[in-house]
Design a protein around this motif. Structure first.
Motif, PDB file in Angstrom:
ATOM      1  N   ARG A   6       0.866  -1.150   0.060  1.00  0.00           N
ATOM      2  CA  ARG A   6      -0.022   0.020  -0.041  1.00  0.00           C
ATOM      3  C   ARG A   6       0.781   1.279   0.135  1.00  0.00           C
ATOM      4  O   ARG A   6       1.851   1.387   0.611  1.00  0.00           O
ATOM      5  CB  ARG A   6      -0.794  -0.047   1.323  1.00  0.00           C
ATOM      6  N   ARG A   8       0.973   5.279   0.212  1.00  0.00           N
ATOM      7  CA  ARG A   8      -0.070   6.545   0.697  1.00  0.00           C
ATOM      8  C   ARG A   8       0.446   7.988   0.002  1.00  0.00           C
ATOM      9  O   ARG A   8       1.800   8.115  -0.012  1.00  0.00           O
ATOM     10  CB  ARG A   8      -0.076   6.812   2.307  1.00  0.00           C
ATOM     11  N   ARG A  48     -12.868   8.957 -10.438  1.00  0.00           N
ATOM     12  CA  ARG A  48     -14.025   8.841  -9.864  1.00  0.00           C
ATOM     13  C   ARG A  48     -14.139   9.876  -8.476  1.00  0.00           C
ATOM     14  O   ARG A  48     -15.026  10.139  -7.854  1.00  0.00           O
ATOM     15  CB  ARG A  48     -14.534   7.514  -9.247  1.00  0.00           C
ATOM     16  N   TYR A  49     -13.051  10.412  -8.127  1.00  0.00           N
ATOM     17  CA  TYR A  49     -12.800  11.352  -7.082  1.00  0.00           C
ATOM     18  C   TYR A  49     -12.830  13.058  -7.616  1.00  0.00           C
ATOM     19  O   TYR A  49     -12.821  13.807  -6.915  1.00  0.00           O
ATOM     20  CB  TYR A  49     -11.453  11.083  -6.465  1.00  0.00           C
ATOM     21  N   PHE A  59      -4.658   9.606  -0.256  1.00  0.00           N
ATOM     22  CA  PHE A  59      -5.269   8.341  -0.948  1.00  0.00           C
ATOM     23  C   PHE A  59      -4.257   7.269  -0.593  1.00  0.00           C
ATOM     24  O   PHE A  59      -3.123   7.453  -0.187  1.00  0.00           O
ATOM     25  CB  PHE A  59      -5.214   8.761  -2.468  1.00  0.00           C
ATOM     26  N   GLU A  60      -4.722   6.216  -0.701  1.00  0.00           N
ATOM     27  CA  GLU A  60      -3.846   4.855  -0.653  1.00  0.00           C
ATOM     28  C   GLU A  60      -3.959   4.089  -2.032  1.00  0.00           C
ATOM     29  O   GLU A  60      -5.198   3.618  -2.208  1.00  0.00           O
ATOM     30  CB  GLU A  60      -4.485   4.229   0.587  1.00  0.00           C
ATOM     31  N   GLU A  62      -3.234   0.475  -3.609  1.00  0.00           N
ATOM     32  CA  GLU A  62      -2.988  -1.087  -3.310  1.00  0.00           C
ATOM     33  C   GLU A  62      -2.615  -1.641  -4.561  1.00  0.00           C
ATOM     34  O   GLU A  62      -2.978  -1.476  -5.730  1.00  0.00           O
ATOM     35  CB  GLU A  62      -3.982  -1.703  -2.961  1.00  0.00           C
ATOM     36  N   GLY A  71      -6.347  -1.106  -6.699  1.00  0.00           N
ATOM     37  CA  GLY A  71      -7.114  -0.042  -6.474  1.00  0.00           C
ATOM     38  C   GLY A  71      -6.710   1.061  -5.853  1.00  0.00           C
ATOM     39  O   GLY A  71      -5.364   1.250  -5.170  1.00  0.00           O
ATOM     40  N   LYS A  73      -8.106   4.052  -2.795  1.00  0.00           N
ATOM     41  CA  LYS A  73      -9.230   4.668  -2.083  1.00  0.00           C
ATOM     42  C   LYS A  73      -8.721   6.019  -1.465  1.00  0.00           C
ATOM     43  O   LYS A  73      -7.996   6.423  -1.150  1.00  0.00           O
ATOM     44  CB  LYS A  73      -9.681   3.523  -1.092  1.00  0.00           C
ATOM     45  N   LYS A  74      -9.863   7.059  -1.012  1.00  0.00           N
ATOM     46  CA  LYS A  74      -9.651   8.027  -0.464  1.00  0.00           C
ATOM     47  C   LYS A  74      -9.549   7.868   1.123  1.00  0.00           C
ATOM     48  O   LYS A  74     -10.699   7.233   1.395  1.00  0.00           O
ATOM     49  CB  LYS A  74     -10.508   9.300  -1.134  1.00  0.00           C
ATOM     50  N   LEU A  75      -8.544   8.550   1.719  1.00  0.00           N
ATOM     51  CA  LEU A  75      -8.635   8.197   3.136  1.00  0.00           C
ATOM     52  C   LEU A  75      -9.138   9.465   3.589  1.00  0.00           C
ATOM     53  O   LEU A  75      -8.964  10.366   3.359  1.00  0.00           O
ATOM     54  CB  LEU A  75      -7.313   7.933   3.694  1.00  0.00           C
TER      55      LEU A  75
END
Length: 76
Positions: A6, A8, A48-49, A59-60, A62, A71, A73-75
């Motif tokens: 991962r 970040r 999508r963000y 963000f992170e 993977e 993928g 994802k927004k943290l």
């Protein structure tokens, strides 16, 4: 078997900067990860963000052990 990694990172892209993707000028996003690595990935991975303000946040990403994209994802 190795675990997925991962990465970040912060992004602060204006709407106009991201618009360059749609105009065909830009196809990738490049930024520095928290650990100092320079990462480059397809701009579509964060589409999508996109908001009227652009893409901003923490963000992170993977990746598999073989560095294949899983993928983003927004943290909080």
């Amino acid at each position: 078997m190795s675990a997925n990694q991962r990465i970040r990172f912060h992004l602060d892209l204006s709407y106009d900067q991201y618009l360059a993707v749609y105009q065909g000028v830009a196809k990738t996003v490049a930024t520095l990860a928290n650990d100092g690595r320079r990462i480059v990935f397809p701009a579509g991975n964060i589409q999508r963000y996109l908001t009227k303000e652009g893409i901003r946040g923490y963000f992170e990403m993977e990746l598999t052990a073989q560095n294949k994209f899983v993928g983003i994802k927004k943290l909080d």
